[in-house]
Design a protein around this motif. Structure first.
Motif, PDB file in Angstrom:
ATOM      1  N   GLY B  90       0.815  -1.211   0.000  1.00 23.63           N
ATOM      2  CA  GLY B  90       0.000   0.000   0.000  1.00 23.63           C
ATOM      3  C   GLY B  90       0.849   1.260   0.000  1.00 23.63           C
ATOM      4  O   GLY B  90       2.080   1.199   0.069  1.00 23.63           O
ATOM      5  N   MET B 219      -8.925  -8.967   1.078  1.00 19.23           N
ATOM      6  CA  MET B 219      -7.861  -8.943   0.066  1.00 19.23           C
ATOM      7  C   MET B 219      -7.398 -10.363  -0.199  1.00 19.23           C
ATOM      8  O   MET B 219      -7.584 -11.247   0.641  1.00 19.23           O
ATOM      9  N   VAL B 220      -6.760 -10.571  -1.343  1.00 27.57           N
ATOM     10  CA  VAL B 220      -6.093 -11.855  -1.564  1.00 27.57           C
ATOM     11  C   VAL B 220      -4.591 -11.602  -1.666  1.00 27.57           C
ATOM     12  O   VAL B 220      -3.865 -11.800  -0.710  1.00 27.57           O
ATOM     13  N   ASP B 221      -4.116 -11.114  -2.819  1.00 24.95           N
ATOM     14  CA  ASP B 221      -2.664 -10.953  -2.945  1.00 24.95           C
ATOM     15  C   ASP B 221      -2.155  -9.687  -2.250  1.00 24.95           C
ATOM     16  O   ASP B 221      -1.044  -9.669  -1.745  1.00 24.95           O
ATOM     17  N   THR B 223      -1.372  -6.920  -3.728  1.00 19.63           N
ATOM     18  CA  THR B 223      -0.421  -6.191  -4.579  1.00 19.63           C
ATOM     19  C   THR B 223      -1.067  -5.653  -5.854  1.00 19.63           C
ATOM     20  O   THR B 223      -0.376  -5.331  -6.815  1.00 19.63           O
ATOM     21  N   GLY B 224      -2.397  -5.605  -5.900  1.00 20.65           N
ATOM     22  CA  GLY B 224      -3.066  -5.035  -7.067  1.00 20.65           C
ATOM     23  C   GLY B 224      -3.366  -6.020  -8.169  1.00 20.65           C
ATOM     24  O   GLY B 224      -3.719  -5.640  -9.281  1.00 20.65           O
ATOM     25  N   MET B 225      -3.240  -7.298  -7.857  1.00 22.42           N
ATOM     26  CA  MET B 225      -3.369  -8.316  -8.895  1.00 22.42           C
ATOM     27  C   MET B 225      -4.789  -8.836  -9.055  1.00 22.42           C
ATOM     28  O   MET B 225      -5.138  -9.361 -10.100  1.00 22.42           O
ATOM     29  N   CYS B 226      -5.612  -8.752  -8.007  1.00 26.12           N
ATOM     30  CA  CYS B 226      -6.893  -9.472  -8.074  1.00 26.12           C
ATOM     31  C   CYS B 226      -8.117  -8.574  -8.004  1.00 26.12           C
ATOM     32  O   CYS B 226      -9.167  -8.940  -8.508  1.00 26.12           O
ATOM     33  N   GLY B 227      -8.021  -7.425  -7.374  1.00 24.05           N
ATOM     34  CA  GLY B 227      -9.187  -6.536  -7.328  1.00 24.05           C
ATOM     35  C   GLY B 227     -10.226  -6.896  -6.279  1.00 24.05           C
ATOM     36  O   GLY B 227     -11.307  -6.313  -6.253  1.00 24.05           O
ATOM     37  N   ALA B 228      -9.923  -7.854  -5.388  1.00 21.62           N
ATOM     38  CA  ALA B 228     -10.888  -8.217  -4.338  1.00 21.62           C
ATOM     39  C   ALA B 228     -11.194  -7.018  -3.450  1.00 21.62           C
ATOM     40  O   ALA B 228     -12.296  -6.888  -2.935  1.00 21.62           O
ATOM     41  N   ARG B 230     -11.605  -3.901  -4.065  1.00 23.16           N
ATOM     42  CA  ARG B 230     -12.047  -2.659  -4.704  1.00 23.16           C
ATOM     43  C   ARG B 230     -13.106  -1.935  -3.873  1.00 23.16           C
ATOM     44  O   ARG B 230     -13.986  -2.547  -3.285  1.00 23.16           O
ATOM     45  N   PHE B 239      -8.442   0.282  -5.884  1.00 19.14           N
ATOM     46  CA  PHE B 239      -7.980  -0.904  -5.172  1.00 19.14           C
ATOM     47  C   PHE B 239      -7.353  -0.437  -3.856  1.00 19.14           C
ATOM     48  O   PHE B 239      -6.351   0.287  -3.876  1.00 19.14           O
ATOM     49  N   VAL B 242      -3.438  -1.009  -3.385  1.00 17.95           N
ATOM     50  CA  VAL B 242      -2.438  -0.245  -4.132  1.00 17.95           C
ATOM     51  C   VAL B 242      -2.710   1.263  -4.033  1.00 17.95           C
ATOM     52  O   VAL B 242      -1.812   2.053  -3.773  1.00 17.95           O
TER      53      VAL B 242
END
Lengths: 471, 285
Positions: B90, B219-221, B223-228, B230, B239, B242
């Protein structure tokens, strides 16, 4: 040892089919769908190869695999020799044999393809790689030079792994930095078990580690440490961090509960193994009816995963027609056999929620095809007033990825284009910074595993040349 | 790897761990978070960084037992090792000398992450008024540390068992009314409902753009990879991992955010119950 057959006979024979798990059984498990050739299957298929010189198939392979040479060794049952032949240029044969779009690459160029019966190169590569794994055949350990130059690689997906393999073989000291807790990138979080078993990825990564490559997980370049700092500490840096940011459609209702990006849905199931909840702690919600928006390989992976997770109706929603679907033919056929439904010429306009904020429907428009657009495909045009609602419990959005900015913003002097992808020379992967190379999806935008492998290899070659010149 | 160097129990359900994580500690700044996994079959748990030392190479996390994963984390002991610990994630808090008073509100375990923010703001020359609150005295944490990091401290409890009997919004509202523009900035970190009402209070006083909240969505990852994670901020999807976790409170769609946090409530409840049953069978509780 099997005999070489006459050319006329080769033309008469058909491709040896791949044995598969029957659809009604496989939709209830996450085991691999194709079961693999037997030795007899492999020899019979290998015998069909015309052994062309020069070999058109090799031109179609981004990893330059010595295809006729390894196939010839299969006929002799010299599987170790075949494996070594493949490994000269490709560090990930068990992966590529499974997930490469051979029909657009080596098999497309195969002379036999003119008759519609190209040699099943991918299946043979897979057979040889699986044989080698089962028989513990590995690589020879490379000789590390006494004071090797140090190379940092960002991302442990196909591009990074391919680059690391080639550089380690040349004797360099290679360290890969991976943000997640497991290495493999898209091979681990993206591609499902039923298409690429994770045990195979783990095995191939262990082989790469045996070459002396260090992999540091839980280390986010751009946050834990900057690219600038890597540039200072290493002799060269390769950026293979992948595209890695999911795209959404920007339609109303996308943040309702039950809407997933394909990346989240697949990461939960593949990396975090939510399909095995509660043995694994990460949950996933899959209702009775699931719509997946998009027509690429990722969409097929998501919809087939949803089916396996218990969706009674798993539906692809795609705005063009069957002809334009970008997913591999094999994936579409597998999906159809598994009872996946296709709502073609259909474009979503709104996700509808219930009073608790959960998805209950997807409002769509019917489309028709107009003139070809800049991609050469016929442009879909909405049919006015054709709105209808698909009753669904989940919506999974698989319309592609964009560039994740974390790595790029910590890399001074490494130029990106307007979409945030690194600007890199097509032939060498060299970026605008003299010590930095890049390759894979973070240069091209979302593409395939094998193109990333090819880019990693090209960069390795260029890095080697650069470091040799530096002396 | 990621050894638990110190373990403290601060209340029935609140724990503080010091984790050996030199790389994370070296880069950590106020406002950022980490993601940890207890063991290979575990889930990725995002937690805000409570404190860290680049020189000594440790990161402090403070967490409350709310489900199976945090219960399992709480059962780990000093010298045990976490399977994964990644960060800092973040964007950092945007701290500067705002030229006046800054009100820092922490509720429940949200008191932990306000500590580095308050300390830094005070160092930068701001006049820091901290407001910390909890349901009851037993749950109030870090009072001395926050006092040290602030120029003034106000303590409230919901039930009046300690400090003033009030919600954190009450002193905030009074200060905004009496001091007006002299209050330059507000931070509010705590349970979503607290952040929502602190924002409402700020908005009611015309200060919706001056309040910063720290969101902790699923959240999952990280790091901005999944969008969970949002969230809708100012009408746009962001997101939290990030673009955040800190956002301008007045722009956050809190109802959507709180709704999204309930996505797995059934599965979480079942997982916790069966884990408790398992622990009981093994005689561990």
């Amino acid at each position: 040892m099997a005999e070489r057959i006459k050319a006329a006979e080769k033309f008469k024979r058909n491709r040896v089919p791949m044995p598969e798990q029957p659809p009604e059984k496989r939709v209830k498990n996450f085991d691999e769908v194709p079961l693999g050739y037997t030795l007899e299957d492999a020899i019979e298929e290998a015998q069909r190869c015309l052994q062309c010189k020069p070999a058109a198939c090799i031109e179609g392979c981004p990893a330059d695999v010595h295809i006729p040479q390894f196939i010839d060794k299969v006929i002799d049952e010299d599987l170790e020799g075949a494996f070594k032949e493949i490994k000269i240029t490709n560090g990930l044969p068990a992966v590529c044999g499974r997930v490469c779009p051979q029909e657009e690459q080596c098999e497309e160029k195969c002379v036999m393809n003119k008759k519609g019966k190209p040699i099943a190169i991918g299946r043979l590569e897979r057979y040889v790689a699986d044989w080698a794994r089962e028989h513990g055949v590995g690589d020879e350990k490379p000789q590390k030079s006494s004071q090797p130059k140090k190379i940092a690689i960002v991302g442990s997906g196909p591009a990074g792994l391919a680059c690391a393999t080639d550089l380690a073989k040349l004797g360099y000291d290679v360290t890969i930095y991976e943000a997640l807790h497991k290495p493999g990138g898209v091979l681990i979080y993206g591609i499902p078990e039923f298409r690429l078993p994770k045990s195979i990825v783990d095995y191939e990564i262990n082989k790469i580690k045996e070459l002396g490559v260090k992999i540091i997980t839980n280390y986010i370049i751009g946050l834990t440490e900057s690219v600038d700092s890597l540039i200072e500490k290493y002799d060269a840096v390769f950026l293979g961090n992948g595209a890695g940011a999911p795209r959404f459609m920007g339609i109303p209702g996308e943040n309702l509960n039950g809407v997933y990006s394909a990346s989240e849905f697949l990461t939960r199931s593949n990396l975090m193994r939510a399909f095995d909840f509660p043995k694994y702690d990460t949950p996933i919600n899959v209702g009775k009816r699931v719509a997946v928006i998009g027509g690429g390989n990722v969409a097929m992976d998501a919809v087939r995963t949803a089916k396996r997770l218990g969706a009674e109706d798993a539906i692809i929603v795609y705005r063009r027609s069957r002809t334009e679907i970008p997913a591999r033919a094999e994936e579409i056929e597998h999906a159809e056999a598994e009872g996946i439904q296709f709502e073609l010429l259909t474009n979503p306009v709104r996700v509808i929620g219930d009073e608790n904020g959960n998805v209950k429907g997807l409002e769509c428009l019917r489309m028709e095809l107009g003139e070809p657009d800049e991609s050469g495909r016929r442009r879909p045009i909405p049919i006015e007033g054709s709105n209808f609602v698909l009753d669904v419990d989940n919506v999974i959005i698989a319309i592609g990825q964009s560039a994740n900015p974390i790595v790029a913003r910590s890399a001074t002097g490494v130029e990106t284009n307007k979409w945030g992808y690194f600007v890199a020379d097509e032939e060498t992967g060299h970026t605008t910074h003299p010590k930095v190379w890049a390759g894979g999806d973070i240069v091209t935008g979302a593409a395939t595993v094998i193109l990333a492998v090819g880019a990693g290899k090209k960069a390795a070659e260029s890095i080697n040349k650069y470091l040799e010149e530096q002396g | 790897m990621y050894k638990i160097l110190e373990k403290e129990r601060w209340s029935e359900s609140v724990f503080s761990y010091i984790i050996d994580a030199p790389y994370v500690a070296k880069a950590a700044q106020p406002g950022q978070f980490i993601v940890l996994i207890t063991r290979p079959t575990g889930e990725r748990i995002p937690l805000t960084i409570a404190d860290s030392s680049a020189e000594e190479g440790w990161v402090q996390i403070v967490f409350q037992v709310v489900g199976k994963s945090t219960l399992e984390l709480s059962l780990m002991e000093k010298n045990d090792e976490l399977y994964s610990f990644a960060g800092p994630l973040g964007t950092a808090s945007e701290l500067e000398n705002f030229g006046g008073k800054v009100v820092i509100i922490g509720g429940g375990i949200g008191i932990a992450p306000i500590h580095p923010i308050a300390r830094k703001l005070k160092e930068m020359g701001n006049y820091v008024v901290s407001v910390i609150g909890a349901r009851t005295k037993e749950l109030l944490i870090m009072e001395d540390k926050i006092r040290e990091a602030s120029n003034e401290l106000i303590v409230v409890t919901d039930d009046g068992s300690y400090g003033r009997k009030a919600l954190v919004t009450e002193p905030l509202d009074e200060m905004l009314k009496t001091e007006g523009e002299n209050i330059k900035k507000i931070w509010a970190i705590g349970p979503p409902i607290m952040m929502k009402f602190c924002t409402k209070t700020a908005v009611a006083n015309g200060r919706g753009n001056d309040i910063i909240v720290s969101l902790n969505p699923i959240m999952v990852d990280g790091t901005g990879m999944c969008g969970a994670c949002r969230v809708t901020v100012g009408g746009k999807t962001k997101f939290a991992c990030v673009d955040g976790p800190e956002f301008i409170g007045g722009l956050v769609d809190f109802d959507e955010f709180m709704g999204r946090q309930r996505q797995y409530i059934e599965k979480e409840k079942n997982a916790l119950e069966s884990y408790k049953a398992k622990l009981q069978k093994e005689g561990r509780v």
